[in-house]
Motif scaffolding. Structure first.
Motif, PDB file in Angstrom:
ATOM      1  N   GLN A 172       0.868  -1.336  -0.034  1.00 18.59           N
ATOM      2  CA  GLN A 172      -0.072   0.054   0.043  1.00 18.59           C
ATOM      3  C   GLN A 172       0.986   1.325  -0.065  1.00 18.59           C
ATOM      4  OE1 GLN A 172      -2.879  -0.025   3.173  1.00 18.59           O
ATOM      5  NE2 GLN A 172      -3.358  -2.130   2.899  1.00 18.59           N
ATOM      6  N   GLN A 173       2.010   1.389   0.806  1.00 13.93           N
ATOM      7  CA  GLN A 173       2.774   2.506   0.786  1.00 13.93           C
ATOM      8  C   GLN A 173       3.492   2.551  -0.582  1.00 13.93           C
ATOM      9  OE1 GLN A 173       5.238   1.781   4.276  1.00 13.93           O
ATOM     10  NE2 GLN A 173       4.008   3.346   5.588  1.00 13.93           N
ATOM     11  N   SER A 174       3.890   1.359  -1.138  1.00 17.00           N
ATOM     12  CA  SER A 174       4.703   1.591  -2.300  1.00 17.00           C
ATOM     13  C   SER A 174       3.898   2.258  -3.256  1.00 17.00           C
ATOM     14  CB  SER A 174       5.190   0.044  -2.852  1.00 17.00           C
ATOM     15  OG  SER A 174       5.837   0.049  -3.790  1.00 17.00           O
ATOM     16  N   GLU A 175       2.488   1.714  -3.426  1.00 17.05           N
ATOM     17  CA  GLU A 175       1.557   2.247  -4.462  1.00 17.05           C
ATOM     18  C   GLU A 175       1.496   3.840  -4.376  1.00 17.05           C
ATOM     19  OE1 GLU A 175      -1.584  -0.346  -3.710  1.00 17.05           O
ATOM     20  OE2 GLU A 175      -1.071  -1.930  -4.968  1.00 17.05           O
ATOM     21  N   THR A 176       1.403   4.366  -2.834  1.00 13.19           N
ATOM     22  CA  THR A 176       1.165   5.644  -2.584  1.00 13.19           C
ATOM     23  C   THR A 176       2.382   6.342  -3.165  1.00 13.19           C
ATOM     24  OG1 THR A 176       0.017   5.442  -0.680  1.00 13.19           O
ATOM     25  CG2 THR A 176       1.034   7.252  -0.943  1.00 13.19           C
ATOM     26  N   VAL A 177       3.678   5.980  -2.855  1.00 19.09           N
ATOM     27  CA  VAL A 177       4.902   6.593  -3.375  1.00 19.09           C
ATOM     28  C   VAL A 177       5.106   6.614  -4.793  1.00 19.09           C
ATOM     29  CG1 VAL A 177       7.361   6.346  -3.341  1.00 19.09           C
ATOM     30  CG2 VAL A 177       6.169   6.190  -0.897  1.00 19.09           C
TER      31      VAL A 177
ATOM     32  N   LEU B 262      14.307  14.613  -1.948  1.00 18.23           N
ATOM     33  CA  LEU B 262      13.568  13.629  -2.300  1.00 18.23           C
ATOM     34  C   LEU B 262      13.138  12.483  -1.294  1.00 18.23           C
ATOM     35  CD1 LEU B 262      14.741  13.144  -5.906  1.00 18.23           C
ATOM     36  CD2 LEU B 262      12.688  14.183  -5.302  1.00 18.23           C
ATOM     37  N   ARG B 263      14.166  12.189  -0.431  1.00 16.64           N
ATOM     38  CA  ARG B 263      13.810  11.195   0.586  1.00 16.64           C
ATOM     39  C   ARG B 263      13.191  11.643   1.743  1.00 16.64           C
ATOM     40  NH1 ARG B 263      19.893   8.518   2.027  1.00 16.64           N
ATOM     41  NH2 ARG B 263      19.874  10.478   2.976  1.00 16.64           N
ATOM     42  N   ARG B 264      13.150  13.347   1.749  1.00 15.67           N
ATOM     43  CA  ARG B 264      12.520  13.813   2.862  1.00 15.67           C
ATOM     44  C   ARG B 264      11.111  13.946   2.524  1.00 15.67           C
ATOM     45  NH1 ARG B 264      14.640  18.743   2.860  1.00 15.67           N
ATOM     46  NH2 ARG B 264      16.688  17.757   4.105  1.00 15.67           N
ATOM     47  N   GLN B 265      10.822  14.082   1.109  1.00 13.15           N
ATOM     48  CA  GLN B 265       9.292  14.058   0.765  1.00 13.15           C
ATOM     49  C   GLN B 265       8.863  12.759   0.754  1.00 13.15           C
ATOM     50  OE1 GLN B 265       9.246  15.500  -3.368  1.00 13.15           O
ATOM     51  NE2 GLN B 265       7.010  14.883  -3.392  1.00 13.15           N
ATOM     52  N   VAL B 266       9.595  11.841   0.422  1.00 15.26           N
ATOM     53  CA  VAL B 266       8.997  10.332   0.608  1.00 15.26           C
ATOM     54  C   VAL B 266       8.714  10.166   2.019  1.00 15.26           C
ATOM     55  CG1 VAL B 266       9.383   8.063   0.008  1.00 15.26           C
ATOM     56  CG2 VAL B 266       9.926   9.658  -1.624  1.00 15.26           C
ATOM     57  N   ARG B 267       9.670  10.337   2.884  1.00  7.85           N
ATOM     58  CA  ARG B 267       9.464  10.215   4.102  1.00  7.85           C
ATOM     59  C   ARG B 267       8.224  10.765   4.865  1.00  7.85           C
ATOM     60  NH1 ARG B 267      14.270  10.625   5.265  1.00  7.85           N
ATOM     61  NH2 ARG B 267      14.330  12.557   6.164  1.00  7.85           N
ATOM     62  N   ALA B 268       8.149  12.091   4.489  1.00 10.34           N
ATOM     63  CA  ALA B 268       7.030  12.744   4.871  1.00 10.34           C
ATOM     64  C   ALA B 268       5.569  12.096   4.412  1.00 10.34           C
ATOM     65  CB  ALA B 268       7.036  14.230   4.387  1.00 10.34           C
ATOM     66  N   GLU B 269       5.569  11.629   3.158  1.00 15.34           N
ATOM     67  CA  GLU B 269       4.331  10.870   2.588  1.00 15.34           C
ATOM     68  C   GLU B 269       3.989   9.692   3.467  1.00 15.34           C
ATOM     69  OE1 GLU B 269       0.879  10.878   0.781  1.00 15.34           O
ATOM     70  OE2 GLU B 269       2.349  12.399   0.488  1.00 15.34           O
ATOM     71  N   LEU B 270       4.939   8.975   3.629  1.00 17.65           N
ATOM     72  CA  LEU B 270       4.956   7.856   4.505  1.00 17.65           C
ATOM     73  C   LEU B 270       4.717   8.158   5.960  1.00 17.65           C
ATOM     74  CD1 LEU B 270       8.093   5.532   3.284  1.00 17.65           C
ATOM     75  CD2 LEU B 270       5.716   5.346   2.714  1.00 17.65           C
ATOM     76  N   ALA B 271       4.983   9.032   6.581  1.00 22.62           N
ATOM     77  CA  ALA B 271       4.454   9.608   7.720  1.00 22.62           C
ATOM     78  C   ALA B 271       2.953   9.598   7.952  1.00 22.62           C
ATOM     79  CB  ALA B 271       5.344  10.737   8.284  1.00 22.62           C
ATOM     80  N   ARG B 272       2.511  10.170   6.941  1.00 23.92           N
ATOM     81  CA  ARG B 272       1.177  10.597   6.852  1.00 23.92           C
ATOM     82  C   ARG B 272       0.245   9.346   6.181  1.00 23.92           C
ATOM     83  NH1 ARG B 272       3.436  15.266   4.578  1.00 23.92           N
ATOM     84  NH2 ARG B 272       2.998  14.455   2.353  1.00 23.92           N
TER      85      ARG B 272
ATOM     86  N   ALA C 173      -1.064   3.219   6.730  1.00 27.65           N
ATOM     87  CA  ALA C 173      -0.802   2.045   7.161  1.00 27.65           C
ATOM     88  C   ALA C 173       0.614   2.310   8.119  1.00 27.65           C
ATOM     89  CB  ALA C 173      -0.067   1.529   5.940  1.00 27.65           C
ATOM     90  N   THR C 174       1.108   3.417   8.014  1.00 27.79           N
ATOM     91  CA  THR C 174       2.502   3.537   8.992  1.00 27.79           C
ATOM     92  C   THR C 174       2.259   3.241  10.495  1.00 27.79           C
ATOM     93  OG1 THR C 174       3.296   5.049   7.536  1.00 27.79           O
ATOM     94  CG2 THR C 174       4.186   5.339   9.670  1.00 27.79           C
ATOM     95  N   PRO C 175       1.013   3.588  11.143  1.00 30.56           N
ATOM     96  CA  PRO C 175       0.950   3.352  12.504  1.00 30.56           C
ATOM     97  C   PRO C 175       0.952   1.747  12.743  1.00 30.56           C
ATOM     98  CG  PRO C 175      -0.580   5.107  12.214  1.00 30.56           C
ATOM     99  CD  PRO C 175       0.021   4.662  10.828  1.00 30.56           C
ATOM    100  N   GLU C 176       0.239   1.223  11.816  1.00 27.78           N
ATOM    101  CA  GLU C 176       0.040  -0.498  11.997  1.00 27.78           C
ATOM    102  C   GLU C 176       1.334  -1.082  11.802  1.00 27.78           C
ATOM    103  OE1 GLU C 176      -2.703  -3.872  10.399  1.00 27.78           O
ATOM    104  OE2 GLU C 176      -3.112  -1.774   9.689  1.00 27.78           O
ATOM    105  N   ILE C 177       2.013  -0.384  10.894  1.00 25.25           N
ATOM    106  CA  ILE C 177       3.441  -1.092  10.482  1.00 25.25           C
ATOM    107  C   ILE C 177       4.274  -0.928  11.571  1.00 25.25           C
ATOM    108  CG2 ILE C 177       5.755  -0.736   9.026  1.00 25.25           C
ATOM    109  CD1 ILE C 177       3.934  -0.017   6.737  1.00 25.25           C
ATOM    110  N   ASP C 178       4.332   0.484  12.099  1.00 25.53           N
ATOM    111  CA  ASP C 178       5.063   0.714  13.458  1.00 25.53           C
ATOM    112  C   ASP C 178       4.754  -0.279  14.662  1.00 25.53           C
ATOM    113  OD1 ASP C 178       7.100   2.555  12.288  1.00 25.53           O
ATOM    114  OD2 ASP C 178       6.208   4.154  13.728  1.00 25.53           O
TER     115      ASP C 178
END
Length: 139
Positions: free
Chosen positions: A94-99, A113-123, A126-131
């Motif tokens: 799911q995260q891969s599709e978003t990125v 670019l890494r900062r932009q992707v990391r910010a998107e993943l933070a939002r 799925a991220t809370p469940e992954i964590d």
């Protein structure tokens, strides 16, 4: 699959192109399936991994080289029979599709670019469940 060799956070992704050249500041590992790649991406990109690896890092000039410490954590090999591994693989997909849908500008500095992707993943939802799963699995 490739992941960053330096930085305070790991940046990992599946590499689809078999002819891709992996730059010297990246590590590469072969994966047996896309599910394994999504599992590893979910684990390696998770803020929980950074939290768990940070105490293993020295706090001198090399504290930004998380790659040296990631594999000191007990990250298990992907097992399709393991419910948590399959859950992480699905969430990672799911995260891969978003990125993949992000508009990343060519020519932009890779750090930005890494900062932009990391910010998107933070939002990402799925991220809370992954964590939670990564902390349960490794913590």
């Amino acid at each position: 699959m490739a992941y960053s060799a330096s930085g305070m956070h790991v940046a990992a992704a599946i590499v689809d192109d078999p002819a891709a050249i992996i730059e010297h500041a990246l590590y590469y590992c072969a994966i047996d399936s896309r599910a394994e790649g999504h599992y590893l991406s979910a684990v390696l990109n998770s803020p929980a991994l950074t939290t768990l690896a940070r105490p293993l890092m020295s706090y001198g000039k090399d504290e930004r080289h998380i790659d040296k410490h990631v594999w000191k954590l007990p990250i298990p090999r992907y097992d399709d029979g393991n419910v948590l591994h399959r859950q992480l693989a699905e969430l990672g997909q799911q995260q891969s599709e978003t990125v993949a849908g992000l508009h990343l500008s060519e020519g932009t500095n890779f750090v930005a670019l890494r900062r932009q992707v990391r910010a998107e993943l933070a939002r990402h939802p799925a991220t809370p469940e992954i964590d939670t799963v990564v902390m349960e699995m490794l913590g």
